[in-house]
Design an enzyme around this catalytic site. Structure first.
Site, PDB file in Angstrom:
ATOM      1  N   THR A  85       0.828  -1.206   0.000  1.00 12.64           N
ATOM      2  CA  THR A  85       0.000   0.000   0.000  1.00 12.64           C
ATOM      3  C   THR A  85       0.863   1.258   0.000  1.00 12.64           C
ATOM      4  OG1 THR A  85      -1.437   1.283   1.465  1.00 12.64           O
ATOM      5  CG2 THR A  85      -0.099  -0.373   2.517  1.00 12.64           C
ATOM      6  N   ASP A  86       0.282   2.356  -0.464  1.00  7.06           N
ATOM      7  CA  ASP A  86       1.000   3.641  -0.401  1.00  7.06           C
ATOM      8  C   ASP A  86       1.113   4.143   1.043  1.00  7.06           C
ATOM      9  OD1 ASP A  86      -1.677   4.321  -0.005  1.00  7.06           O
ATOM     10  OD2 ASP A  86      -1.730   5.893  -1.534  1.00  7.06           O
ATOM     11  N   GLU A  87       0.322   3.548   1.949  1.00  9.36           N
ATOM     12  CA  GLU A  87       0.304   4.071   3.331  1.00  9.36           C
ATOM     13  C   GLU A  87       1.637   3.872   4.050  1.00  9.36           C
ATOM     14  OE1 GLU A  87      -3.350   3.441   5.457  1.00  9.36           O
ATOM     15  OE2 GLU A  87      -4.468   3.086   3.617  1.00  9.36           O
ATOM     16  N   TYR A 136      -1.771  -0.434  10.972  1.00 10.69           N
ATOM     17  CA  TYR A 136      -1.923  -1.120   9.676  1.00 10.69           C
ATOM     18  C   TYR A 136      -0.714  -0.865   8.791  1.00 10.69           C
ATOM     19  CZ  TYR A 136      -3.308  -1.610   4.749  1.00 10.69           C
ATOM     20  OH  TYR A 136      -3.319  -1.919   3.406  1.00 10.69           O
ATOM     21  N   LYS A 168       2.237  -3.435   7.290  1.00 11.21           N
ATOM     22  CA  LYS A 168       2.522  -3.638   5.867  1.00 11.21           C
ATOM     23  C   LYS A 168       3.971  -3.255   5.556  1.00 11.21           C
ATOM     24  CE  LYS A 168       0.075  -4.655   2.902  1.00 11.21           C
ATOM     25  NZ  LYS A 168      -0.326  -5.992   2.326  1.00 11.21           N
TER      26      LYS A 168
HETATM   27  P1  NAD Z   1      -9.680  -7.183   2.205  1.00  9.58           P
HETATM   28  O1  NAD Z   1      -9.682  -6.901   3.673  1.00  9.58           O
HETATM   29  O2  NAD Z   1     -10.914  -6.894   1.405  1.00  9.58           O
HETATM   30  O3  NAD Z   1      -9.354  -8.739   1.965  1.00  9.58           O
HETATM   31  C1  NAD Z   1      -8.349  -9.411   2.655  1.00  9.58           C
HETATM   32  C2  NAD Z   1      -8.503 -10.905   2.404  1.00  9.58           C
HETATM   33  O4  NAD Z   1      -7.456 -11.588   3.103  1.00  9.58           O
HETATM   34  C3  NAD Z   1      -9.833 -11.476   2.912  1.00  9.58           C
HETATM   35  O5  NAD Z   1     -10.385 -12.329   1.947  1.00  9.58           O
HETATM   36  C4  NAD Z   1      -9.420 -12.255   4.154  1.00  9.58           C
HETATM   37  O6  NAD Z   1     -10.272 -13.365   4.431  1.00  9.58           O
HETATM   38  C5  NAD Z   1      -8.017 -12.690   3.807  1.00  9.58           C
HETATM   39  N1  NAD Z   1      -7.189 -12.953   4.989  1.00  9.58           N
HETATM   40  C6  NAD Z   1      -7.041 -12.146   6.062  1.00  9.58           C
HETATM   41  N2  NAD Z   1      -6.223 -12.737   6.963  1.00  9.58           N
HETATM   42  C7  NAD Z   1      -5.842 -13.925   6.421  1.00  9.58           C
HETATM   43  C8  NAD Z   1      -4.981 -14.978   6.863  1.00  9.58           C
HETATM   44  N3  NAD Z   1      -4.366 -14.919   8.048  1.00  9.58           N
HETATM   45  N4  NAD Z   1      -4.812 -16.034   6.048  1.00  9.58           N
HETATM   46  C9  NAD Z   1      -5.431 -16.098   4.845  1.00  9.58           C
HETATM   47  N5  NAD Z   1      -6.263 -15.151   4.398  1.00  9.58           N
HETATM   48  C10 NAD Z   1      -6.462 -14.077   5.179  1.00  9.58           C
HETATM   49  O7  NAD Z   1      -8.428  -6.439   1.632  1.00  9.58           O
HETATM   50  P2  NAD Z   1      -8.230  -5.663   0.240  1.00  9.58           P
HETATM   51  O8  NAD Z   1      -8.717  -4.286   0.394  1.00  9.58           O
HETATM   52  O9  NAD Z   1      -8.711  -6.513  -0.861  1.00  9.58           O
HETATM   53  O10 NAD Z   1      -6.627  -5.598   0.187  1.00  9.58           O
HETATM   54  C11 NAD Z   1      -5.877  -6.671  -0.353  1.00  9.58           C
HETATM   55  C12 NAD Z   1      -4.410  -6.356  -0.266  1.00  9.58           C
HETATM   56  O11 NAD Z   1      -4.134  -5.159  -0.980  1.00  9.58           O
HETATM   57  C13 NAD Z   1      -3.919  -6.124   1.165  1.00  9.58           C
HETATM   58  O12 NAD Z   1      -2.652  -6.702   1.292  1.00  9.58           O
HETATM   59  C14 NAD Z   1      -3.865  -4.607   1.286  1.00  9.58           C
HETATM   60  O13 NAD Z   1      -2.868  -4.228   2.210  1.00  9.58           O
HETATM   61  C15 NAD Z   1      -3.487  -4.217  -0.136  1.00  9.58           C
HETATM   62  N6  NAD Z   1      -3.948  -2.887  -0.560  1.00  9.58           N
HETATM   63  C16 NAD Z   1      -5.264  -2.524  -0.403  1.00  9.58           C
HETATM   64  C17 NAD Z   1      -5.683  -1.275  -0.854  1.00  9.58           C
HETATM   65  C18 NAD Z   1      -7.128  -0.849  -0.755  1.00  9.58           C
HETATM   66  O14 NAD Z   1      -7.447   0.302  -1.075  1.00  9.58           O
HETATM   67  N7  NAD Z   1      -8.054  -1.715  -0.357  1.00  9.58           N
HETATM   68  C19 NAD Z   1      -4.759  -0.398  -1.431  1.00  9.58           C
HETATM   69  C20 NAD Z   1      -3.428  -0.814  -1.566  1.00  9.58           C
HETATM   70  C21 NAD Z   1      -3.038  -2.059  -1.127  1.00  9.58           C
HETATM   71  P1  TYD Z   2     -10.622   4.130   4.357  1.00  7.46           P
HETATM   72  O1  TYD Z   2     -11.621   3.728   3.301  1.00  7.46           O
HETATM   73  O2  TYD Z   2     -10.743   3.520   5.712  1.00  7.46           O
HETATM   74  O3  TYD Z   2      -9.164   3.926   3.751  1.00  7.46           O
HETATM   75  P2  TYD Z   2      -7.718   4.407   4.328  1.00  7.46           P
HETATM   76  O4  TYD Z   2      -7.866   4.948   5.689  1.00  7.46           O
HETATM   77  O5  TYD Z   2      -6.944   3.126   4.312  1.00  7.46           O
HETATM   78  O6  TYD Z   2      -7.229   5.416   3.352  1.00  7.46           O
HETATM   79  O7  TYD Z   2     -10.734   5.695   4.533  1.00  7.46           O
HETATM   80  C1  TYD Z   2     -10.536   6.587   3.450  1.00  7.46           C
HETATM   81  C2  TYD Z   2     -10.589   7.991   4.000  1.00  7.46           C
HETATM   82  O8  TYD Z   2     -11.919   8.259   4.475  1.00  7.46           O
HETATM   83  C3  TYD Z   2      -9.676   8.215   5.187  1.00  7.46           C
HETATM   84  O9  TYD Z   2      -9.169   9.555   5.117  1.00  7.46           O
HETATM   85  C4  TYD Z   2     -10.590   8.077   6.388  1.00  7.46           C
HETATM   86  C5  TYD Z   2     -11.914   8.598   5.864  1.00  7.46           C
HETATM   87  N1  TYD Z   2     -13.132   7.979   6.429  1.00  7.46           N
HETATM   88  C6  TYD Z   2     -14.166   8.798   6.892  1.00  7.46           C
HETATM   89  O10 TYD Z   2     -14.091  10.028   6.868  1.00  7.46           O
HETATM   90  N2  TYD Z   2     -15.286   8.191   7.393  1.00  7.46           N
HETATM   91  C7  TYD Z   2     -15.423   6.831   7.451  1.00  7.46           C
HETATM   92  O11 TYD Z   2     -16.461   6.323   7.933  1.00  7.46           O
HETATM   93  C8  TYD Z   2     -14.357   6.005   6.961  1.00  7.46           C
HETATM   94  C9  TYD Z   2     -14.448   4.509   7.015  1.00  7.46           C
HETATM   95  C10 TYD Z   2     -13.235   6.629   6.443  1.00  7.46           C
END
Ligand code: NAD
Ligand code: TYD
Length: 359
Positions: free
Chosen positions: A138-140, A164, A168
């Site tokens: 992630t970019d975070e 988080y 990562k």
């Molecule tokens: P998500 O929370 O929707 O899905 C995570 C999945 O991992 C779920 O299916 C869960 O059951 C599985 N999981 C969790 N713990 C596990 C374990 N111990 N063993 C096996 N499976 C397990 O997450 P997402 O938003 O789809 O993100 C997927 C990946 O991409 C993550 O690594 C996240 O850090 C990265 N990512 C997400 C975003 C975003 O905006 N959502 C952006 C950049 C990177």
């Molecule tokens: P989120 O979807 O949780 O992603 P991340 O924190 O990983 O970027 O949140 C996106 C942005 O929205 C973040 O600045 C937090 C804000 N946010 C709210 O203002 N209200 C909410 O209920 C949630 C879940 C997030």
């Protein structure tokens, strides 16, 4: 060694039942019928096999319910399916949950990743040729930007600021350490905020869609001025496909939408689209906006400089934000059963219903 799968590639995708993972699994299963795709997912609250209904019977797809921290299981999967590539997405992914309960993030995101790295190193140790361990990050991990003209590049030093992002970042460090120490062939990509179908309704966009649908308040943390760079999830899946096949081993690629939005502006746009799609009076949804207590340590701004992946691999986001947001809204409106199953918890029984008689 048990090598009954004479497929061109045998890829382990972790976390394939989650939001991004399900789009990656679908893309690979459909695009590469000569690859075996093994999806290992623990099915935590965030894992939902309904996301993969359309591919679950494909001959090149295997689902395994299990934990990436289960060393024996992971080693068995490498052996049994002769895995030659890993795309590692499994993670605890929600910042607010990491603030409530950091330990689960350390167990899955750090220890889980190292468990997979060990299995890959040991199974591949005689021959790294053609193998790849691809860490989806992630970019975070880069921390928080202050100004509108600043962007994260691949050179930006890591500065994680939430449990988080710290978990990562730690996982990414281990991936790089295994490349340096054991020469494990690795790739890493760091992506900005994703949105699109199948995202769990605890994240900003699907949570707001669900609340608007039900005339519930839309909680905006703090003043709503925090900035996130939004990318349509299918564009991320395409970038992952490209990096997996064409990325240079040992390299990192930033992936972003070149699309930074203040939360409040994004939510107002979403409100307008929801009013149009639901046939509600303009301004109806905006009235639901409610400013609430800010998230602890809330990162101010994320924005990605994705020029490296464009320059080196030719990737660019294809979906503009207005189109992607409307597609996303329509998906949630057309799939209200999916949302209802999540709210009721019924989605957690999908595995038992669909899979229990198969083995
Ligand atoms: P998500 O929370 O929707 O899905 C995570 C999945 O991992 C779920 O299916 C869960 O059951 C599985 N999981 C969790 N713990 C596990 C374990 N111990 N063993 C096996 N499976 C397990 O997450 P997402 O938003 O789809 O993100 C997927 C990946 O991409 C993550 O690594 C996240 O850090 C990265 N990512 C997400 C975003 C975003 O905006 N959502 C952006 C950049 C990177
Ligand atoms: P989120 O979807 O949780 O992603 P991340 O924190 O990983 O970027 O949140 C996106 C942005 O929205 C973040 O600045 C937090 C804000 N946010 C709210 O203002 N209200 C909410 O209920 C949630 C879940 C997030």
């Amino acid at each position: 060694m048990f090598k009954r799968f004479k497929m061109k590639r045998k890829i382990l995708i972790t976390g394939g039942a989650g939001f991004i993972g399900s789009h990656v699994v679908r893309l690979f299963v459909n695009k590469y019928p000569d690859y075996l795709i093994v999806n290992l997912d623990k099915l935590t609250y965030a894992g939902n096999l309904e996301n993969l209904k359309d591919v679950e019977d494909k001959p090149n797809y295997v689902f395994i319910k299990g934990d990436i921290k289960d060393e024996q299981l992971v080693r068995n999967i490498f052996e049994k399916y002769d895995i030659d590539g890993v795309i590692h997405l499994a993670a605890e992914s929600h910042v607010d949950r990491s603030i409530q309960n950091p330990m689960e993030f350390i167990y899955t995101n750090v220890i889980g990743t190292v468990t997979l790295l060990n299995a890959a190193r040991d199974y591949w140790k005689d021959n790294y040729q053609g193998k790849v361990f691809y860490q989806i990050s992630t970019d975070e991990v880069y921390g928080s930007l202050e100004n509108d003209d600043e962007f994260f590049t691949e050179q930006t030093p890591y500065d994680p600021r939430s449990p988080y992002s710290a978990s990562k970042a730690s996982a990414d460090h281990f991936v790089r350490a295994y490349h340096n120490t054991y020469k494990l062939p690795v790739l890493i990509s760091n992506c900005s905020n994703n949105y699109g179908p199948n995202q769990f309704p605890e994240k900003l966009i699907p949570l707001s869609i669900n609340n608007i649908l039900n005339f519930k308040p839309i909680p905006i943390y703090g003043t709503g001025e925090n900035v996130r760079d939004w990318l349509y999830v299918e564009d991320h899946a395409k970038a992952i496909d490209l990096i997996f096949h064409k990325g240079k081993i040992g390299e990192t690629y930033n992936i972003g939408g070149n699309n930074p939005w203040r939360n409040i502006d994004l939510i107002k746009t979403l409100c307008r689209i929801m009013d149009e799609e639901l046939g509600r009076e303009p301004g109806t949804s905006e009235k639901l906006i409610t400013f609430v207590k800010d998230r602890e340590g809330h990162d101010k701004r994320y924005a990605i400089d994705a020029s490296k992946i464009k320059r080196e691999l030719g990737w660019e986001p294809e979906t503009d934000f207005q189109t992607g947001l409307r597609k996303t809204v329509r998906w949630y409106l057309n799939n209200q059963d999916w949302l209802k199953n999540i709210i009721s918890g019924d989605y957690l029984n999908y595995y038992e219903r669909q899979y229990k008689n198969r083995f």
